[in-house]
Design a protein around this motif. Structure first.
Motif, PDB file in Angstrom:
ATOM      1  N   THR A 241       0.810  -1.219   0.000  1.00  0.00           N
ATOM      2  CA  THR A 241       0.000   0.000   0.000  1.00  0.00           C
ATOM      3  C   THR A 241       0.842   1.267   0.000  1.00  0.00           C
ATOM      4  OG1 THR A 241      -0.134   0.006   2.412  1.00  0.00           O
ATOM      5  CG2 THR A 241      -1.889  -1.156   1.218  1.00  0.00           C
ATOM      6  N   GLU A 242       2.172   1.113  -0.097  1.00  0.00           N
ATOM      7  CA  GLU A 242       3.048   2.270  -0.073  1.00  0.00           C
ATOM      8  C   GLU A 242       4.289   2.002  -0.912  1.00  0.00           C
ATOM      9  OE1 GLU A 242       5.060   2.936   3.694  1.00  0.00           O
ATOM     10  OE2 GLU A 242       4.358   0.971   4.379  1.00  0.00           O
ATOM     11  N   ILE A 243       5.083   3.025  -1.121  1.00  0.00           N
ATOM     12  CA  ILE A 243       6.321   2.901  -1.878  1.00  0.00           C
ATOM     13  C   ILE A 243       7.381   2.269  -0.980  1.00  0.00           C
ATOM     14  CG2 ILE A 243       8.169   4.184  -3.013  1.00  0.00           C
ATOM     15  CD1 ILE A 243       6.051   6.263  -3.827  1.00  0.00           C
ATOM     16  N   LEU A 244       7.883   1.115  -1.408  1.00  0.00           N
ATOM     17  CA  LEU A 244       8.817   0.358  -0.589  1.00  0.00           C
ATOM     18  C   LEU A 244      10.224   0.307  -1.173  1.00  0.00           C
ATOM     19  CD1 LEU A 244       6.536  -2.734   0.134  1.00  0.00           C
ATOM     20  CD2 LEU A 244       6.942  -0.781   1.652  1.00  0.00           C
ATOM     21  N   GLY A 245      10.333   0.415  -2.492  1.00  0.00           N
ATOM     22  CA  GLY A 245      11.617   0.184  -3.133  1.00  0.00           C
ATOM     23  C   GLY A 245      11.891  -1.301  -3.221  1.00  0.00           C
ATOM     24  N   GLY A 246      13.151  -1.654  -3.440  1.00  0.00           N
ATOM     25  CA  GLY A 246      13.520  -3.059  -3.497  1.00  0.00           C
ATOM     26  C   GLY A 246      13.199  -3.674  -4.848  1.00  0.00           C
ATOM     27  N   GLY A 247      12.576  -4.841  -4.826  1.00  0.00           N
ATOM     28  CA  GLY A 247      12.264  -5.541  -6.056  1.00  0.00           C
ATOM     29  C   GLY A 247      13.484  -6.228  -6.646  1.00  0.00           C
ATOM     30  N   VAL A 248      13.304  -6.804  -7.831  1.00  0.00           N
ATOM     31  CA  VAL A 248      14.371  -7.600  -8.433  1.00  0.00           C
ATOM     32  C   VAL A 248      15.593  -6.761  -8.795  1.00  0.00           C
ATOM     33  CG1 VAL A 248      12.837  -9.402  -9.297  1.00  0.00           C
ATOM     34  CG2 VAL A 248      13.281  -7.395 -10.710  1.00  0.00           C
ATOM     35  N   PHE A 249      15.404  -5.454  -8.992  1.00  0.00           N
ATOM     36  CA  PHE A 249      16.522  -4.601  -9.382  1.00  0.00           C
ATOM     37  C   PHE A 249      17.061  -3.763  -8.220  1.00  0.00           C
ATOM     38  CE2 PHE A 249      14.070  -5.252 -13.318  1.00  0.00           C
ATOM     39  CZ  PHE A 249      15.054  -5.864 -14.085  1.00  0.00           C
ATOM     40  N   GLY A 250      16.533  -3.971  -7.026  1.00  0.00           N
ATOM     41  CA  GLY A 250      17.065  -3.304  -5.848  1.00  0.00           C
ATOM     42  C   GLY A 250      16.936  -1.795  -5.871  1.00  0.00           C
ATOM     43  N   PHE A 251      15.761  -1.283  -6.181  1.00  0.00           N
ATOM     44  CA  PHE A 251      15.552   0.161  -6.229  1.00  0.00           C
ATOM     45  C   PHE A 251      15.530   0.760  -4.827  1.00  0.00           C
ATOM     46  CE2 PHE A 251      13.838  -1.050 -10.379  1.00  0.00           C
ATOM     47  CZ  PHE A 251      14.368  -0.046 -11.183  1.00  0.00           C
ATOM     48  N   GLU A 252      16.011   1.991  -4.725  1.00  0.00           N
ATOM     49  CA  GLU A 252      15.875   2.729  -3.474  1.00  0.00           C
ATOM     50  C   GLU A 252      14.407   3.071  -3.251  1.00  0.00           C
ATOM     51  OE1 GLU A 252      18.465   6.117  -2.846  1.00  0.00           O
ATOM     52  OE2 GLU A 252      19.749   5.430  -4.492  1.00  0.00           O
ATOM     53  N   ARG A 253      14.053   3.288  -2.016  1.00  0.00           N
ATOM     54  CA  ARG A 253      12.684   3.709  -1.720  1.00  0.00           C
ATOM     55  C   ARG A 253      12.452   5.099  -2.321  1.00  0.00           C
ATOM     56  NH1 ARG A 253       9.960   4.084   4.322  1.00  0.00           N
ATOM     57  NH2 ARG A 253       7.777   3.954   3.627  1.00  0.00           N
ATOM     58  N   GLY A 254      11.466   5.203  -3.187  1.00  0.00           N
ATOM     59  CA  GLY A 254      11.172   6.463  -3.855  1.00  0.00           C
ATOM     60  C   GLY A 254      11.812   6.611  -5.215  1.00  0.00           C
ATOM     61  N   GLU A 255      12.645   5.641  -5.577  1.00  0.00           N
ATOM     62  CA  GLU A 255      13.295   5.668  -6.894  1.00  0.00           C
ATOM     63  C   GLU A 255      12.335   5.112  -7.942  1.00  0.00           C
ATOM     64  OE1 GLU A 255      17.447   4.048  -9.011  1.00  0.00           O
ATOM     65  OE2 GLU A 255      16.824   3.294  -7.032  1.00  0.00           O
ATOM     66  N   THR A 256      12.371   5.691  -9.129  1.00  0.00           N
ATOM     67  CA  THR A 256      11.541   5.209 -10.230  1.00  0.00           C
ATOM     68  C   THR A 256      12.399   4.439 -11.225  1.00  0.00           C
ATOM     69  OG1 THR A 256      11.792   7.388 -11.253  1.00  0.00           O
ATOM     70  CG2 THR A 256       9.752   6.972 -10.038  1.00  0.00           C
ATOM     71  N   SER A 257      11.737   3.720 -12.117  1.00  0.00           N
ATOM     72  CA  SER A 257      12.430   2.804 -13.023  1.00  0.00           C
ATOM     73  C   SER A 257      12.583   3.395 -14.424  1.00  0.00           C
ATOM     74  CB  SER A 257      11.653   1.488 -13.090  1.00  0.00           C
ATOM     75  OG  SER A 257      10.489   1.629 -13.892  1.00  0.00           O
ATOM     76  N   ASP A 258      12.834   2.518 -15.377  1.00  0.00           N
ATOM     77  CA  ASP A 258      12.975   2.928 -16.770  1.00  0.00           C
ATOM     78  C   ASP A 258      11.704   3.565 -17.308  1.00  0.00           C
ATOM     79  OD1 ASP A 258      11.831   0.333 -16.500  1.00  0.00           O
ATOM     80  OD2 ASP A 258      12.267  -0.131 -18.591  1.00  0.00           O
ATOM     81  N   ASP A 259      10.555   3.205 -16.755  1.00  0.00           N
ATOM     82  CA  ASP A 259       9.291   3.792 -17.215  1.00  0.00           C
ATOM     83  C   ASP A 259       9.326   5.317 -17.110  1.00  0.00           C
ATOM     84  OD1 ASP A 259       6.915   1.287 -16.869  1.00  0.00           O
ATOM     85  OD2 ASP A 259       8.949   1.040 -16.141  1.00  0.00           O
ATOM     86  N   THR A 260       9.666   5.811 -15.941  1.00  0.00           N
ATOM     87  CA  THR A 260       9.710   7.252 -15.725  1.00  0.00           C
ATOM     88  C   THR A 260      10.902   7.870 -16.444  1.00  0.00           C
ATOM     89  OG1 THR A 260       8.617   6.988 -13.577  1.00  0.00           O
ATOM     90  CG2 THR A 260       9.751   9.075 -13.989  1.00  0.00           C
ATOM     91  N   ALA A 261      12.034   7.170 -16.457  1.00  0.00           N
ATOM     92  CA  ALA A 261      13.225   7.709 -17.117  1.00  0.00           C
ATOM     93  C   ALA A 261      12.981   7.934 -18.601  1.00  0.00           C
ATOM     94  CB  ALA A 261      14.405   6.764 -16.919  1.00  0.00           C
ATOM     95  N   MET A 262      12.316   7.006 -19.255  1.00  0.00           N
ATOM     96  CA  MET A 262      12.053   7.167 -20.688  1.00  0.00           C
ATOM     97  C   MET A 262      10.955   8.192 -20.939  1.00  0.00           C
ATOM     98  SD  MET A 262      12.740   3.536 -22.550  1.00  0.00           S
ATOM     99  CE  MET A 262      13.355   4.402 -24.001  1.00  0.00           C
ATOM    100  N   THR A 263      10.025   8.328 -20.011  1.00  0.00           N
ATOM    101  CA  THR A 263       9.014   9.378 -20.107  1.00  0.00           C
ATOM    102  C   THR A 263       9.687  10.743 -20.060  1.00  0.00           C
ATOM    103  OG1 THR A 263       7.309   7.982 -19.101  1.00  0.00           O
ATOM    104  CG2 THR A 263       6.977  10.361 -18.982  1.00  0.00           C
ATOM    105  N   VAL A 264      10.625  10.897 -19.160  1.00  0.00           N
ATOM    106  CA  VAL A 264      11.389  12.147 -19.062  1.00  0.00           C
ATOM    107  C   VAL A 264      12.189  12.382 -20.344  1.00  0.00           C
ATOM    108  CG1 VAL A 264      13.277  13.298 -17.841  1.00  0.00           C
ATOM    109  CG2 VAL A 264      11.474  12.129 -16.545  1.00  0.00           C
ATOM    110  N   ALA A 265      12.749  11.323 -20.902  1.00  0.00           N
ATOM    111  CA  ALA A 265      13.521  11.449 -22.137  1.00  0.00           C
ATOM    112  C   ALA A 265      12.647  11.950 -23.284  1.00  0.00           C
ATOM    113  CB  ALA A 265      14.155  10.108 -22.504  1.00  0.00           C
ATOM    114  N   VAL A 266      11.445  11.405 -23.398  1.00  0.00           N
ATOM    115  CA  VAL A 266      10.518  11.867 -24.441  1.00  0.00           C
ATOM    116  C   VAL A 266      10.181  13.338 -24.227  1.00  0.00           C
ATOM    117  CG1 VAL A 266       8.167  11.631 -25.345  1.00  0.00           C
ATOM    118  CG2 VAL A 266       9.563   9.595 -24.948  1.00  0.00           C
ATOM    119  N   ALA A 267       9.899  13.702 -22.999  1.00  0.00           N
ATOM    120  CA  ALA A 267       9.560  15.096 -22.697  1.00  0.00           C
ATOM    121  C   ALA A 267      10.707  16.032 -23.048  1.00  0.00           C
ATOM    122  CB  ALA A 267       9.201  15.236 -21.222  1.00  0.00           C
ATOM    123  N   ASN A 268      11.914  15.664 -22.677  1.00  0.00           N
ATOM    124  CA  ASN A 268      13.060  16.518 -22.958  1.00  0.00           C
ATOM    125  C   ASN A 268      13.345  16.615 -24.449  1.00  0.00           C
ATOM    126  OD1 ASN A 268      13.630  17.313 -20.315  1.00  0.00           O
ATOM    127  ND2 ASN A 268      14.891  15.506 -19.926  1.00  0.00           N
TER     128      ASN A 268
END
Length: 292
Positions: free
Chosen positions: A38-65
């Protein structure tokens, strides 16, 4: 409209950041490990920091830029942004996109076609997950459709991928103008492969195949009321949860607006300020002369 744009980008990122914890898991595995996420935890198979976003957001930012660099004909600039992101050695790049990066020799469409031949398909959700800024930047529907298709064809040769981007951005455009979510979805899926009975769960897994992904996006949007309930539903299905939750959060975030998003989630995003600033830039760009 600016509040809706901020809501879309931040809502997208919340879904992404919350979904990384359950990506590639089954509902049963999620329940055994977390109960209900029910909340942002981080972790997962790629070991994300809590509050870190993945390639989904990174590529969205790339399109915007890329659009902000050249709104008249943004494809080359979007491509440059993709390559800059690739060179940061991100934790996760989808199979289709990483294959297209390897095949790129100066022509994105040709690279995508080669990838399609190598993999035997290119109907993943990797272009749907990044297309939302196009709906924000272009008020002209024909231009929005054109850029939605062209950015999809850069990495995914299949028409199913570009079709999904067009439908998604048309719904986003309606929401930006204040249309009710159910009406916007119903209007844009009429007569398409997505025109099914959403009172029942789709008869497909919530996988990375773009048609499956978008059907589940519509299911959650049409069967849950609040932003939190929509995201939590998508996240706890697992499989391609970060992407499906992000795509779902993008549309729901536009509908409710940034000021209505739960602070407990948005405040945990490590890139919250940058995404808000990006929404402001896209808002300023909108309605300028973007004709080729």
């Amino acid at each position: 409209m600016l509040d809706r744009m901020k809501g879309g980008l931040i809502g997208f990122a919340i879904g992404d950041a919350m979904g990384v914890a359950t990506e590639f898991m089954s509902p049963e595995e999620i329940k055994a490990k977390y109960g209900v996420v029910t909340e942002i935890l981080g972790g997962g198979v790629f070991g994300f920091e809590r509050g870190e976003t993945s390639d989904d957001t990174a590529m969205t930012v790339a399109v915007a830029n890329g659009i902000l660099a050249n709104s008249h004909d943004p494809i080359a600039e979007i491509g440059e942004q993709f390559l800059k992101w690739r060179d940061t050695r991100p934790k996760d790049i989808g199979i289709t996109i990483s294959s297209t990066f390897r095949n790129y020799k100066g022509d994105w469409v040709k690279a995508a076609e080669v990838t399609h031949g190598q993999l035997g398909q290119s109907g993943g959700n990797g272009t749907l997950m990044r297309c939302l800024p196009i709906a924000f930047a272009y008020s002209d529907i024909e231009k929005m459709d054109e850029v939605s298709i062209r950015q999809s064809k850069m990495t995914h040769f299949e028409d199913s991928a570009s079709e999904a981007c067009v439908i998604y951005n048309r719904i986003a455009n309606r929401l930006l103008h204040g249309d009710e979510l159910r009406e916007a979805i119903t209007a844009e899926i009429k007569g398409t492969r997505y025109d099914i009975d959403y009172s029942r769960e789709p008869d497909c897994p919530p996988s990375g195949y773009v048609v499956h992904s978008l059907k589940w996006v519509f299911y959650w949007l049409l069967n849950r009321n609040s932003f939190e309930d929509v995201i939590i539903g998508a996240v706890n299905m697992g499989n391609d949860s970060d992407t499906i939750a992000a795509i779902t959060g993008g549309l729901k975030g536009i509908e409710v607006g940034y000021r209505s998003l739960p602070d407990i989630h948005s405040d945990r995003l490590l890139n919250k300020r940058a995404l808000k600033e990006l929404a402001e830039l896209l808002y300023e760009l909108r309605d300028k002369d973007t004709t080729l």
